[in-house]
Design a protein around this motif. Structure first.
Motif, PDB file in Angstrom:
ATOM      1  N   ARG A 294     -61.651  52.151  27.860  1.00 48.13           N
ATOM      2  CA  ARG A 294     -62.274  51.161  26.953  1.00 48.13           C
ATOM      3  C   ARG A 294     -63.228  51.863  25.978  1.00 48.13           C
ATOM      4  O   ARG A 294     -63.280  51.548  24.797  1.00 48.13           O
ATOM      5  N   HIS A 298     -63.062  51.943  21.929  1.00 46.52           N
ATOM      6  CA  HIS A 298     -64.245  51.533  21.155  1.00 46.52           C
ATOM      7  C   HIS A 298     -64.604  52.605  20.117  1.00 46.52           C
ATOM      8  O   HIS A 298     -64.862  52.303  18.950  1.00 46.52           O
ATOM      9  N   GLU A 361     -74.030  52.059  22.020  1.00 45.38           N
ATOM     10  CA  GLU A 361     -73.730  50.658  21.695  1.00 45.38           C
ATOM     11  C   GLU A 361     -72.736  50.111  22.734  1.00 45.38           C
ATOM     12  O   GLU A 361     -72.891  49.009  23.240  1.00 45.38           O
ATOM     13  N   PHE A 362     -71.738  50.945  23.106  1.00 50.70           N
ATOM     14  CA  PHE A 362     -70.745  50.539  24.097  1.00 50.70           C
ATOM     15  C   PHE A 362     -71.444  50.277  25.430  1.00 50.70           C
ATOM     16  O   PHE A 362     -71.205  49.281  26.095  1.00 50.70           O
ATOM     17  N   SER A 363     -72.343  51.194  25.812  1.00 48.26           N
ATOM     18  CA  SER A 363     -73.012  51.066  27.106  1.00 48.26           C
ATOM     19  C   SER A 363     -73.843  49.787  27.159  1.00 48.26           C
ATOM     20  O   SER A 363     -73.863  49.101  28.173  1.00 48.26           O
ATOM     21  N   SER A 364     -74.529  49.465  26.051  1.00 48.45           N
ATOM     22  CA  SER A 364     -75.387  48.294  26.110  1.00 48.45           C
ATOM     23  C   SER A 364     -74.561  46.993  26.089  1.00 48.45           C
ATOM     24  O   SER A 364     -74.999  45.973  26.588  1.00 48.45           O
ATOM     25  N   ASP A 365     -73.337  47.058  25.529  1.00 53.61           N
ATOM     26  CA  ASP A 365     -72.458  45.874  25.512  1.00 53.61           C
ATOM     27  C   ASP A 365     -71.756  45.679  26.841  1.00 53.61           C
ATOM     28  O   ASP A 365     -71.341  44.582  27.185  1.00 53.61           O
ATOM     29  N   ALA A 366     -71.570  46.789  27.573  1.00 51.52           N
ATOM     30  CA  ALA A 366     -70.709  46.743  28.767  1.00 51.52           C
ATOM     31  C   ALA A 366     -71.369  45.940  29.889  1.00 51.52           C
ATOM     32  O   ALA A 366     -72.563  45.866  29.982  1.00 51.52           O
TER      33      ALA A 366
END
Ligand SMILES: Cc1ncc(COP(=O)(O)O)c(C=O)c1O
Length: 366
Positions: A294, A298, A361-366
């Motif tokens: 994922r 992204h 950004e990916f980590s905070s959305d996950a």
């Protein structure tokens, strides 16, 4: 869409590219293309850089590994050679090409390089050699592997194809064991403008045998004493490598800085640990992420290119089905999660910042 941040960019400082063009011109004007002065000088300069007595330049890293095994005189039918399950497939291809039987050992959970305990479990009466790989530019934890090899009288062939200039306890990798192989594939920290490789050793007889084999086993003009393939670095590549070698330490430092930045700014990503006393040279910025696929998609959506080193552990690779052997759970887990981030000499602060921000950004959305 072209990448905003490419995975790789081989651009060099303009003055270095000019030096390279002059070096190529020098060779063309010399009309001497194979086994001449440039190869001889590069071999001396590379050996001096590493602190070894001999370097034998060949056509690729794969050939360097293969010829080192042949010259080591250990390969006979059924001879087993232990290699890590997590490495470039070419490490094991070289073993097969030399006539050996690759046995895949699992890697250490922390360092991702050969694990001594796993290696110990792979040793049989047929084992003749061990190929530790300094993966991604990180030196292997040398003492336990060297001790095991000594106890079982195994040839240790360092695969230093990704680690030009790395140190373990103050010694350059490639100078740790009896013999080592380097690759000069263009993306390597010391890369040619095509394929190239070298075998390095302090053993004079071994070096002489490598020189003999790389020239097709020739003992006189059109007279050969062995039916071996030839494999020579050509003069143009040697001349280019001679231009680049004096810059290697400074370039490694630059690459290390980029790598350290990723490490410090991406707490959700797991990077391989370094054995005590080692100084790596960042070759590939590989890290593990539990949602690798994922994250990869992204990043692609944001124009940030990544690669996977490596997607399939060697014991599960179709090419090595006949040698599959035991499971290697650590390598399997890493292959399912590992992702390599953009890392090259000319990456700008802005480009790296973009990559870091996109991952965060990916980590905070996950
Ligand atoms: C660890 C490792 N071993 C062996 C090789 C083979 O080197 P070459 O591509 O020069 O044959 C490579 C490079 O691809 C490598 O990364």
């Amino acid at each position: 869409m072209s990448a905003t941040v490419p995975f790789q960019n081989l651009r060099l400082p303009t003055e270095v590219e000019l030096e390279i063009m002059q070096a190529v011109q020098r060779v063309v004007e010399s009309h001497h293309y194979i086994l001449g002065r440039e190869v001889e000088l590069f071999e001396q300069e590379f050996a001096t850089y590493l602190g070894v007595k001999h370097a034998v330049a060949v056509a690729s890293g794969t050939d360097a590994l293969c010829l080192a095994l042949l010259a080591g005189g250990v390969i006979r039918p059924g001879a087993e050679v232990i290699v890590p399950a997590l490495t470039s497939p070419f490490t094991a291809i070289a073993v097969v090409r030399a006539g050996g039987w690759p046995v895949f050992a699992d890697v250490n959970q922390k360092t991702w390089t050969l694990d001594a305990e796993s290696v110990a479990g792979c040793i049989t009466e047929k084992t003749v050699a061990l190929v530790p790989v300094h993966l991604y530019g990180n030196p292997v934890d040398w003492p336990p592997l060297a001790k095991l090899a000594e106890a079982h009288d195994l040839l240790v062939l360092e695969d230093a194809c990704q680690a030009h200039g790395a140190l373990f306890q103050g010694v350059k990798v490639g100078a740790l064991g009896r013999v080592a192989a380097f690759s000069f594939y263009p993306t390597k920290n010391l890369g040619a403008a095509g394929d190239g490789g070298a075998i390095v050793t302090n053993d004079e007889l071994l070096a002489a045998q490598c020189r003999h084999l790389r020239n097709g086993g020739q003992i006189g003009r059109y007279v050969h004493d062995q039916p071996v393939f030839h494999s020579r670095l050509d003069e143009i590549q040697a001349a280019i490598l001679r231009v680049k070698l004096p810059y290697l330490d400074a370039w490694n430092e630059q690459r290390n800085k980029v790598y350290r930045d990723y490490w410090e700014k991406l707490p959700d990503c797991i990077f391989p640990a370094l054995p005590p006393g080692s100084r790596p040279v960042a070759h590939v910025a590989a890290m593990c992420h539990p949602q690798r696929n994922r994250l990869c998609a992204h990043l692609k959506g944001r124009g940030i290119e990544t690669l996977i080193h490596y997607p399939v552990p060697l014991h599960q690779m179709p090419a090595f089905t006949p040698y599959a052997g035991r499971p290697c759970p650590v390598a399997e887990t890493i292959c399912g999660r590992v992702l390599s981030l953009p890392l090259y000499l000319s990456i700008s602060e802005q480009e790296q910042k973009q990559a870091v921000l996109a991952i965060r950004e990916f980590s905070s959305d996950a």
